[in-house]
Design an enzyme around this catalytic site. Sequence first.
Site, PDB file in Angstrom:
ATOM      1  N   HIS A   9      38.891  34.113  47.822  1.00 15.74           N
ATOM      2  CA  HIS A   9      39.715  35.270  47.480  1.00 15.74           C
ATOM      3  C   HIS A   9      38.999  36.572  47.823  1.00 15.74           C
ATOM      4  CE1 HIS A   9      41.862  32.185  45.198  1.00 15.74           C
ATOM      5  NE2 HIS A   9      42.865  33.029  45.076  1.00 15.74           N
ATOM      6  N   HIS A  69      34.328  31.461  39.637  1.00 15.41           N
ATOM      7  CA  HIS A  69      33.207  31.817  40.505  1.00 15.41           C
ATOM      8  C   HIS A  69      32.082  32.471  39.720  1.00 15.41           C
ATOM      9  CE1 HIS A  69      35.123  30.886  44.324  1.00 15.41           C
ATOM     10  NE2 HIS A  69      36.198  31.545  43.945  1.00 15.41           N
TER      11      HIS A  69
END
EC number: 3.1.3.9
Length: 277
Positions: free
Chosen positions: A40, A97
Amino acid sequence: FGERPYWWVHETKFYGAGPAPSLQQFPITCETGPGSPSGHAMGAAGVWYVMVTALLSIAREKQCPPLLYRFLYIGLWMLMGLVELVVCISRVYMAAHFPHQVIAGIITGTLVAEVVSKEKWIYSASLKKYFLITLFLTSFAVGFYVLLKALDVDLLWTMEKAQKWCIRPEWVHLDSAPFASLLRNMGSLFGLGLGLHSPFYKTTKMRIMSAPLRIGCIVISVSLLHLLDGWTFSPENHMTFYALSFGKSAVALLIPTTLVPWALSKIYPVKTEGKNL
């Protein structure tokens, strides 16, 4: 390196005998691929880098006044930085993440955008070349996977961890698996080749589209892509799922490059070679 926080906290020995942190999970937390670098963050960085550099290039070509150009330069880069900050914070907050993974995503996305934006061959490459590149990259990835599998190296180790530590099984999505990501990328590459060599694209390319018509193309394309993004497939049959993912990604590139511009140019008269249609 490829660990994700939502499963790493349960398996690490970092905390010793103490309790591991309790991380809240969300429906989009349980991604199944390796977490580094963040896709992303990388995608956002690549797209925004291309847009910002393109707008600044247009401003230079239009001989924008120095003071206005400076404000535009600072404003656009600050806007990109703000968007990246929001994306990165959200990815870390949802436990998908680690901070270093989103930072790696920003760096990787920017470098890829810088390199690819200088390569002009993608606009002149033949459809055969697009097809062969897509076939080669897919075959190489699958062959490399089979080779490592024969050597007892499991490249899908993240799938097991996601299924084990995700609090709700329905949150584990196959579309974030490595093979799904590979086929999406290959579908996008093949779709770009189809779009650039479509007779619709060649017809539209010869026409001079006004600014309102271009804005209309952008709005309609984004709307259709949003609808297409909501089209999901059943993961029960993996081969069917991967094939449909490939096709969906190819269509996603055909929409903005060919279908929407061609449709609007047919609905609204535009100029071509100095003549009104």
